[in-house]
Design a protein around this motif. Structure first.
Motif, short mmCIF file in Angstrom:
data_model
loop_
_atom_site.label_atom_id
_atom_site.label_comp_id
_atom_site.label_asym_id
_atom_site.label_seq_id
_atom_site.Cartn_x
_atom_site.Cartn_y
_atom_site.Cartn_z
N ASP A 69 -0.73 13.65 -10.59
CA ASP A 69 -1.93 14.66 -10.54
C ASP A 69 -2.52 14.54 -9.23
OD1 ASP A 69 -4.09 16.24 -11.16
OD2 ASP A 69 -5.15 14.49 -12.19
N ILE A 70 -2.20 15.25 -8.20
CA ILE A 70 -2.80 15.08 -6.90
C ILE A 70 -4.03 15.78 -6.64
CG2 ILE A 70 -2.28 14.81 -4.67
CD1 ILE A 70 0.65 15.91 -5.24
N GLN A 71 -5.21 14.83 -6.32
CA GLN A 71 -6.51 15.58 -6.07
C GLN A 71 -6.44 14.89 -4.57
OE1 GLN A 71 -8.67 16.78 -8.21
NE2 GLN A 71 -7.55 16.57 -10.04
N ALA B 155 -7.11 13.57 2.09
CA ALA B 155 -5.63 13.04 1.84
C ALA B 155 -5.44 12.76 0.49
CB ALA B 155 -5.31 11.64 2.56
N PRO B 156 -4.41 13.09 -0.27
CA PRO B 156 -3.99 12.84 -1.65
C PRO B 156 -4.45 11.64 -1.94
CG PRO B 156 -2.01 13.73 -0.69
CD PRO B 156 -2.90 13.36 0.49
N PHE B 157 -5.05 11.64 -3.44
CA PHE B 157 -5.61 10.30 -3.85
C PHE B 157 -4.55 9.91 -4.98
CE2 PHE B 157 -8.28 7.79 -6.64
CZ PHE B 157 -9.60 7.81 -5.95
N ILE B 158 -4.15 8.46 -4.78
CA ILE B 158 -3.29 8.13 -5.80
C ILE B 158 -4.15 7.34 -6.98
CG2 ILE B 158 -1.54 6.47 -6.44
CD1 ILE B 158 -0.31 7.64 -3.87
N ALA B 159 -3.95 7.51 -8.24
CA ALA B 159 -5.01 7.17 -9.19
C ALA B 159 -4.40 5.67 -9.68
CB ALA B 159 -5.13 7.87 -10.28
N ASN B 160 -5.27 4.93 -10.03
CA ASN B 160 -4.96 3.36 -10.79
C ASN B 160 -4.64 2.55 -9.79
OD1 ASN B 160 -5.92 4.61 -13.31
ND2 ASN B 160 -3.51 5.27 -13.46
N CYS B 161 -5.12 2.58 -8.58
CA CYS B 161 -5.01 1.52 -7.69
C CYS B 161 -5.89 0.36 -7.56
CB CYS B 161 -4.83 2.18 -5.78
SG CYS B 161 -3.69 3.45 -5.94
N ALA B 162 -5.58 -0.94 -7.02
CA ALA B 162 -6.55 -1.87 -6.80
C ALA B 162 -7.65 -1.40 -5.87
CB ALA B 162 -5.96 -3.03 -6.35
N ALA B 163 -7.46 -0.79 -4.81
CA ALA B 163 -8.42 -0.32 -3.88
C ALA B 163 -7.80 0.86 -3.09
CB ALA B 163 -8.98 -1.33 -3.11
N ARG B 164 -8.79 1.75 -2.51
CA ARG B 164 -8.38 3.06 -1.87
C ARG B 164 -9.30 3.14 -0.59
NH1 ARG B 164 -9.26 8.50 -0.76
NH2 ARG B 164 -7.24 9.69 -0.75
N PHE B 165 -8.85 3.11 0.65
CA PHE B 165 -9.47 3.52 1.98
C PHE B 165 -9.21 4.83 2.42
CE2 PHE B 165 -8.76 -1.06 1.42
CZ PHE B 165 -10.22 -1.53 1.45
N LEU C 63 5.87 3.04 -8.35
CA LEU C 63 5.39 3.87 -7.44
C LEU C 63 5.49 3.29 -6.12
CD1 LEU C 63 1.72 4.98 -8.27
CD2 LEU C 63 3.83 6.47 -8.04
N SER C 64 5.71 2.07 -5.93
CA SER C 64 6.09 1.52 -4.58
C SER C 64 7.49 1.79 -4.14
CB SER C 64 5.70 -0.06 -4.60
OG SER C 64 6.35 -0.84 -3.37
N ASN C 65 8.33 1.64 -5.08
CA ASN C 65 9.73 1.86 -4.80
C ASN C 65 10.06 3.25 -4.75
OD1 ASN C 65 10.46 -0.68 -5.32
ND2 ASN C 65 10.78 -0.45 -7.44
N ARG C 66 9.15 4.10 -5.47
CA ARG C 66 9.23 5.75 -5.17
C ARG C 66 8.90 5.91 -3.75
NH1 ARG C 66 6.31 10.48 -8.55
NH2 ARG C 66 6.50 8.69 -10.19
N THR D 274 0.92 -1.20 -0.10
CA THR D 274 0.13 -0.03 -0.16
C THR D 274 0.84 1.23 0.01
OG1 THR D 274 -0.15 0.43 2.31
CG2 THR D 274 -1.77 -1.16 1.61
N ILE D 275 0.27 2.40 -0.16
CA ILE D 275 0.77 3.84 -0.05
C ILE D 275 -0.15 4.47 0.74
CG2 ILE D 275 1.38 5.95 -0.93
CD1 ILE D 275 2.58 4.35 -3.51
N VAL D 276 0.42 4.77 2.03
CA VAL D 276 -0.47 5.59 3.00
C VAL D 276 -0.11 6.93 2.82
CG1 VAL D 276 -1.37 5.68 5.19
CG2 VAL D 276 -0.25 3.58 4.41
#
Ligand SMILES: Cc1cc2nc3c(=O)[nH]c(=O)nc-3n(C[C@H](O)[C@H](O)[C@H](O)COP(=O)(O)O)c2cc1C
Length: 313
Positions: free
Chosen positions: A101-103, A109-119, A85-88, A24-26
């Protein structure tokens, strides 16, 4: 445990690494509104009702203050093609959000696009977790996609593959089960399916499969001698009959220049048309499979050629 020797620490880490997780990225925003985030595999579900999740952050993280004071944070479950992205986000001291593109999500909290899921979460508790702080949050918003997740196991990235059903040895002869799982048969079937359209097209042009192979082998480089051409085809696992070359010469698809064979203009034109069909088939596969599946398929097919048992002769 507090003064664990280095080798015990390493063994403990290795043992933990045998627990396969997602990645995940938090994310959250710091007191100045700047986006912060990190890669974390310590994510877990806690409660269904109310919906709650947790993750843990190393106390030494420069982002600790931001997460402690945040009124919202979000956990993004990465998809199989988000390894970069994980490595970054696991690299300290760089601009992790560069080019993104941060919305913000509804929790802020910033929304990272194209993930499998987001909570998206509202923080509820923080617990002492040794050299980590455990953050628990109530999920106030979530999204979910069909993308396959990125996995992490033993210090390496992976992806989900369905476990192949085991073939019981005592059933092999009874119902032909082995025949269905034999890698040779599966490859043969896949090969036939992958070549169906191309085969139809070269046959429509009056070519046999060996003649098609001659065209492709000659198209791979400049002209070459008959022997070199046979060797080129043999390299790709095909035993070419000399007759295939003579047929193409007779029909004007090949020309000779001394010892050298070349494609004629007509031969090159035919090859170009056939390669357009091959490219359309390739595009179809690329559209139908995910990037991760294509990469894995490429890798596995190459590995298979490397490890295949060699004949005794
Ligand atoms: C697959 C993976 C999982 C990780 N999981 C965690 C984790 O759960 N908690 C944590 O604090 N760091 C974790 N890390 C390490 C952090 O991502 C890394 O230390 C990063 O530099 C932290 O960002 P920061 O230094 O900006 O806080 C993980 C790294 C990787 C590659």
């Amino acid at each position: 445990m507090t003064n664990m020797r280095e080798d015990r620490k390493k063994a403990f880490r290795n043992a933990l690494g045998n627990f396969a997780t997602g990645v995940t990225i938090v994310t959250t925003r710091d007191e100045h509104g700047r986006p912060v985030g990190l890669t974390a595999s310590s994510f877990n579900s806690v409660s269904l009702d109310p919906p709650m999740v947790l993750w843990s952050l190393a106390l030494e993280s420069p982002n600790m203050a931001a997460f402690r004071r945040a009124s919202g944070w979000a956990v993004h479950i990465l998809s199989a093609d988000q390894e970069e992205l994980s490595n970054r986000f696991a690299t300290r001291g760089i601009d992790k959000f560069a080019g993104l593109d941060i919305q913000d999500g509804p929790e802020g909290a910033p929304f990272i696009a194209n993930c499998a899921a987001r909570f998206g979460c509202r923080p509820t508790f923080e617990y002492d977790g040794g050299d980590h702080a455990i953050f628990v949050g109530e999920v106030i918003d979530f999204v979910h996609s069909e993308r396959a997740p990125l996995l992490f196991h033993g210090g390496k990235y992976g992806q989900v593959a369905a476990k192949a059903p085991a073939v019981r040895p005592d059933r092999i002869d009874q119902d032909g089960a082995f025949g269905r799982y034999f890698i040779g048969h599966l490859l043969h079937r896949a090969h036939n399916a992958a070549f169906a359209e191309l085969r139809r097209e070269y046959r429509r042009r009056g070519l046999r499969s060996s003649e098609y192979t001659v065209l492709v082998s000659l198209g791979l480089g400049d002209g070459c001698t008959r022997d070199a051409l046979l060797a080129r085809a043999a390299n790709g696992g095909v035993d070419l009959p000399l007759e295939a070359i003579e047929q193409l010469l007779a029909r004007g698809h090949l020309v000779t220049e001394g010892e050298m064979l070349h494609l004629s203009a007509a031969g090159r034109q035919m090859l170009t048309e056939l390669m357009a069909v091959a490219q359309a088939v390739q595009l179809h596969f690329e559209d139908s499979l995910t990037l991760a599946e294509m990469t894995q398929l490429n890798h596995l097919l190459r590995r298979l050629s490397e490890v295949a048992p060699r004949g005794r002769h």
